[in-house]
Each structure stands twice: as structure tokens, then as C-alpha cells.
Design an enzyme around this catalytic site. Structure first.
Site, short mmCIF file in Angstrom:
data_model
loop_
_atom_site.label_atom_id
_atom_site.label_comp_id
_atom_site.label_asym_id
_atom_site.label_seq_id
_atom_site.Cartn_x
_atom_site.Cartn_y
_atom_site.Cartn_z
N GLU A 51 -22.76 -20.24 -0.92
CA GLU A 51 -23.98 -20.05 -1.40
C GLU A 51 -24.05 -18.83 -0.33
OE1 GLU A 51 -24.67 -23.67 -3.74
OE2 GLU A 51 -24.15 -22.88 -1.76
N PHE A 113 -35.42 -33.35 -9.57
CA PHE A 113 -34.07 -33.31 -8.84
C PHE A 113 -33.66 -31.58 -9.03
CE2 PHE A 113 -28.96 -32.76 -9.86
CZ PHE A 113 -28.55 -33.82 -8.46
N GLN A 114 -32.60 -31.09 -7.97
CA GLN A 114 -32.80 -30.21 -7.54
C GLN A 114 -33.25 -28.59 -8.27
OE1 GLN A 114 -28.57 -28.83 -8.81
NE2 GLN A 114 -27.52 -30.12 -6.67
N LYS A 163 -34.27 -22.72 -16.09
CA LYS A 163 -32.87 -23.24 -17.30
C LYS A 163 -33.65 -22.78 -18.23
CE LYS A 163 -29.09 -26.28 -18.09
NZ LYS A 163 -28.77 -27.31 -17.22
N MET A 467 -22.14 -14.22 23.99
CA MET A 467 -23.48 -13.68 24.52
C MET A 467 -23.88 -14.70 25.26
SD MET A 467 -24.84 -10.60 25.31
CE MET A 467 -24.06 -9.70 23.50
#
Length: 554
Positions: A51, A113-114, A163, A467
Site C-alpha cells: 500500500e 478485526f482490522q 463497508k 548520507m
């Protein structure tokens, strides 16, 4: 017409002219992906490997095209994986809409969940964000999100949709975005007389160009302005390409790794004209000593930037393109012959230089720049290679450098290059990375191969975090704590394993042929360029020092 929430979302995206979405599916977002499947001939979905890659790709797409980039992720970890990409876009004022789905409304707030409060998490790093709990509010929210992402100082907006809203049905009526004309005369335009007087009175003016000039699409007006007032020009990292890098008035980047000509010029000028810059600490160095001899005229679209880091003697808030056009109309042609001769002498005396006896990052970048026929777009990751690119590549037009300037996001470049290539299929897109950055998101090579996106990944491989090592050398007595990457990883084999073409480059004479072969392949291609671990970026200004206190290097 009655549609479910997912179909309404897709119709609203089509209203906004969205043709591409970058994302990764999951349970909470499945209804939306089902709608995307049904509209796959109208909106292309690019499945990324992570993602974060989707967010960076949407960002690169937006920077390269000027359109709003769109990414999508599921709830929980899918949504949180977008956070770094959203913050990157926020810091660099990139118009982006991130769409996430969440658990159903009855499950919100129950540690389901999630489930994660992605709106709360992203509140500090978005221009605005929403959680949609009513399908009747969805269309209005999407339209408003795109307007906010585009208008004024651009930036990312997040839309989180439960959802059950993606499945609920309600009426949908098509509404195309209203074109909001830019006012040709504003209150700010009536306040130009004092700015014009400051320019008239100046004997040693300097123009400093920031990323706002790219966003304002004002390159033509900027070129006319500079030639009208006869002043030297420097830029920030984000301003690269707004003014042609091969123009005689151009003196290079300003700041910590800016040119000595630019740093001394801004220190000695009597008027600094600042166009669309936020005065980053990496630009100004010691704020008390920055442009201490100069009056400062600042022009910016965001009033919050005025007097935030550096005090302005006079400021104009508004659209840079319109303001420059009006200044050009009112200003006579000026001449600063003595000042420009001094700047030209400094450019000759303090030109950039590097070791020409071996393969180095600057050499690779210069060779790439020589091949640019106007069709190249360059993305970078963050570190030494990023600064060498800013120093040695001749950017001649806007939207040709994509880099994380504000957040400094390692792993940004490959995703951004993929997004840019999708948005600009007629361009040749490259990502210049260090080996440390490449390791972070190299899985996006699979994305490039899967969708046959012909980006070229150029790795300046010094087997260290370059760096950080440079700072350890200069300021930490050579204590190389956790910066050596000599673990035998073979990037050529890894790239070929992903299905890319790949070459190792170890000598100067191999660079040109390798670059031409990569360009001609029209496939995802990786060049692993082996450079020295102690190659450093010069010049450099130490943290907290005045920008005139320049370390030239060995």
C-alpha cells in the site's frame, strides 16, 4: 438512478476525470473492487506490491501530470500502510485523494478485526479527511474532497468509508465539477506598487524559486520576470525545473548542498524575491544570518508561510502565475550589469566538481542528463543520490523532478516513478536511488513487471547509508554505527528474479551504453552502478551554520 455506495464512488471518480487508481485490495474494500472490476474499461487499477507503493505511485502520478492522484487500501494495516505516502504528499503539497474502507458501522469503536481510526491517525497529515457513515453523504464527500485537494495550496485528502456504506443503496445524480475561474484582478494585485518600488530600488536582486512555482504552472511568467528584472536565479529542491537549469541567469540550488554561487549571492544580495518557497531549514541554515543584507519580498499562495520561518519586508498572498503576469505587465526592462557580471564570475570560479578518475554518482547523473531530449522524468529517493541529482542534472522544465523534499522519505522513488510512467506514457521515467533506499520498496519492481511499466531504476550502490555515513565522518568522529550494508546482496540477480532486465555497471565507460540499452529496452530495467563508499556530497553547509560558511570538501 439508484446505485450502491461502491458504484456511486466510481461514478464520482469518473466525474472528476480519474482514469487511474493505485491500490491493494482487502476484505473491507471488496465491494469497491467489485465495482472497479465492472468499470475496468474506464478506470485502470494498478495493483501495487504494498500500500505504501500505491500512495507513492499516486503521488508521482500527480506530480508528473498535475492531476489529482488516487490510491485505495483496505481497513486496518492496509490503511496505515498509506500513512507515510500521505505525509509525503502533505509536506510537498501534492494533490492526492486516499480512499480507505473501514469495518461496518456497528463494529466501529469495538476493536474489531482490522479496525483502525485512520481519520484520526491522518488528521495532522491531510488538508482534510472524512469518515463516511451514510451513503447519502458519499457523493458530496467525494466531490468536496477533490475540490479541497486541488484548490489553493494542494495537498492530500482522505476518505474513509464504512463497508456497509459501500453496499447501501441510494439515489445518485451525476454532477460535473464546476470550473472556478481565477480572478484576474484581486485585492493583492492592487498592492503591487510597493513590490515594484522594491525591485526598482534594488541594485543586487536575487530570485529564489520554490516548489510553489511548479504548482502554479508559471514557468513562462517566471522566465519573463527574471529576464525583465535582469536578476540571477536559484531554487530549492522542490523548485527544480520551474526555471531552466541551463539558462545563463541560473546559479543552482540554494542551501545545505547548494552551490557556492547561490549561497554567496543570496548572502550578498540587497533584495531577495522569494517565489513559492516555505524557507525550509535545509535552505536557510542559520536563520539569523540568512540574507541578512537584503530586503525580502515574499510571494506565496498560503498566508501561513508568510513570516513563518523568515520575516518578510513585504509579502503578497495569491496565485503566483497571476501575480508574476501582472508584475511583468507593469515592470520596465531593468539592467544589473555589474551584479550579473559578479555572479557570472562566481559561477566560473565556484563550479561544481567531482573525481573524474573513477565511477561516481555525479558522473552517472551527468551522463543521464546529456541523453535527455526533453522526454525524461526523474524520480529520486532520499540521500546523497538525491542531492547529486539536484546538483548535476539540468532540469529544463517543470514536473520533471519527483522527489520527497519535505518528509525525506526513503523508498519513495520507485513507486513515484511507476505512477509518473503510468500518467505520462510518452515519457522516459527513471528513478535514481541509493542501495539503502532501494531495499525499502524494491518489491515494487514486481508492479512494474506485472503491468509492463518501463521504468528504469538506477542504483548508485555504495554499500552504505551514504548520507548518514557522511555526517558520521564529519560530525561523529567516524563512528559508523549501523550504516554499512556490505552483506553481499546482488541487486542484478534480485531484479532478474522479479522479471526485469538488469546490468551491473562498474566503470565510467560502461555508463553511456548501459543507459542507452535501458532506454531502448522499453521494459523495466535496473542498473546497479557501483560507486565508492566514501564519496560525499560537496559543497555542504554544517547544521546551524550560515549558508555562506561552505565546506567545499576534499
Amino acid at each position: 438512478m439508484k446505485l450502491n455506495g461502491s458504484e456511486i464512488l466510481i461514478e464520482c471518480l469518473k466525474e472528476q476525470g480519474v482514469d487511474t487508481i493505485f491500490g491493494f485490495p482487502g476484505g473491507a474494500v471488496l465491494n469497491i473492487y467489485d465495482a472497479l472490476y465492472k468499470h475496468r474499461d474506464e478506470i485502470t487499477h494498478i495493483l501495487t506490491s504494498h500500500e505504501q507503493g500505491a500512495a507513492h505511485a499516486a503521488d508521482g502520478y500527480a506530480r508528473a501530470t498535475g492531476k489529482v492522484g488516487v490510491c485505495i487500501a483496505t481497513s486496518g494495516p492496509g490503511a496505515t500502510n498509506l500513512v507515510t505516502g500521505i505525509a509525503t504528499a502533505m509536506m510537498d503539497s501534492v494533490p492526492m485523494v486516499a480512499i480507505t474502507a473501514n469495518v461496518t458501522l456497528p463494529l466501529l469503536g469495538r476493536d474489531s478485526f482490522q479496525e483502525v481510526d485512520i481519520a484520526g491517525i491522518t488528521m495532522p497529515i491531510t488538508k482534510h479527511n472524512y469518515i463516511v457513515k451514510d451513503v447519502g453523504e458519499l457523493a458530496r464527500t467525494v466531490r468536496e474532497a477533490f475540490r479541497i485537494a486541488r484548490e489553493g495550496r494542494p495537498g492530500p485528502v482522505l476518505i474513509d468509508i464504512t463497508k456497509d456504506v459501500t453496499a447501501a443503496v441510494c439515489d445518485y445524480e451525476k454532477k460535473l465539477p464546476k470550473i472556478r475561474p481565477t480572478a484576474t484582478v484581486s485585492a493583492e494585485m492592487l498592492r503591487l506598487d510597493e513590490a515594484i518600488q522594491m525591485i526598482h530600488e534594488s541594485r543586487q536582486p536575487y530570485v529564489f524559486v520554490g516548489g510553489g512555482a511548479i504548482l502554479a504552472d508559471c514557468s513562462e511568467e517566471l522566465l519573463e520576470f527574471v529576464e525583465t528584472i535582469d536578476a540571477p536565479v536559484c531554487d530549492s529542491l522542490m523548485g527544480k525545473g520551474a526555471f531552466p537549469g541551463d539558462h545563463p541567469h541560473y546559479t543552482g540550488m540554494l542551501g545545505m548542498h547548494g552551490t557556492k554561487t547561490s549561497n554567496l549571492g543570496v548572502t550578498n544580495c540587497d533584495l531577495l524575491i522569494v517565489l513559492g518557497s516555505r524557507f525550509s531549514d535545509r535552505v536557510i541554515g542559520n536563520a539569523e544570518k540568512f540574507a541578512a543584507n537584503a530586503k525580502i519580498l515574499q510571494i506565496d499562495i498560503d498566508p501561513a508561510e508568510i513570516n513563518k520561518n523568515i520575516g518578510a519586508d513585504y509579502a503578497i498572498v495569491g496565485n503566483l502565475k497571476d501575480i508574476l503576469a501582472e508584475l511583468n505587465r507593469k515592470l520596465p526592462r531593468l539592467s544589473h550589469q555589474k551584479w550579473m557580471a559578479e555572479i557570472a564570475m562566481n559561477k566560473q570560479s565556484y563550479s561544481l566538481a567531482y573525481d573524474e578518475s573513477t565511477l561516481t554518482g555525479p558522473y552517472v547523473i551527468e551522463e543521464l542528463s546529456k541523453l535527455d531530449d526533453g522526454s525524461f522524468v526523474i524520480a529520486t529517493d532520499v540521500g546523497q543520490h538525491q542531492m547529486w541529482t539536484a546538483q548535476y542534472y539540468k532540469f529544463r522544465s517543470p514536473r520533471t523532478l519527483l522527489t520527497s523534499g519535505g518528509l525525506g522519505t526513503m523508498g519513495y522513488g520507485l513507486g513515484a516513478a511507476i505512477g509518473a510512467q503510468v500518467g505520462c506514457p510518452d515519457k522516459h521515467v527513471f528513478n535514481i536511488a541509493g542501495d539503502g533506499c532501494f531495499r525499502m520498496n524494491l518489491n515494487e519492481l514486481a508492479t512494474a513487471v506485472r503491468h509492463q511499466i518501463p521504468v528504469v531504476e538506477i542504483i548508485l550502490n555504495n554499500h552504505v547509508l551514504g548520507m548518514v555515513r557522511q555526517w558520521q565522518t564529519l560530525f561523529y568522529e567516524g563512528h559508523y554505527s549501523s550504516t554499512t550494508l556490505s552483506d553481499g546482496v546482488d541487486f542484478v540477480k534480485i531484479a532478474r528474479g522479479f522479471g526485469c532486465e538488469a546490468l551491473a555497471v562498474t566503470k565510467r565507460e560502461e555508463v553511456g551504453p548501459a543507459l542507452r540499452r535501458a532506454i531502448a529496452s522499453k521494459r523495466p530495467f535496473v542498473l546497479d552502478c557501483q560507486i565508492g563508499m566514501d564519496d560525499s556530497v560537496w559543497p555542504m553547509v554544517a547544521p546551524g551554520a550560515a549558508i555562506s560558511d561552505i565546506i567545499i570538501g576534499k
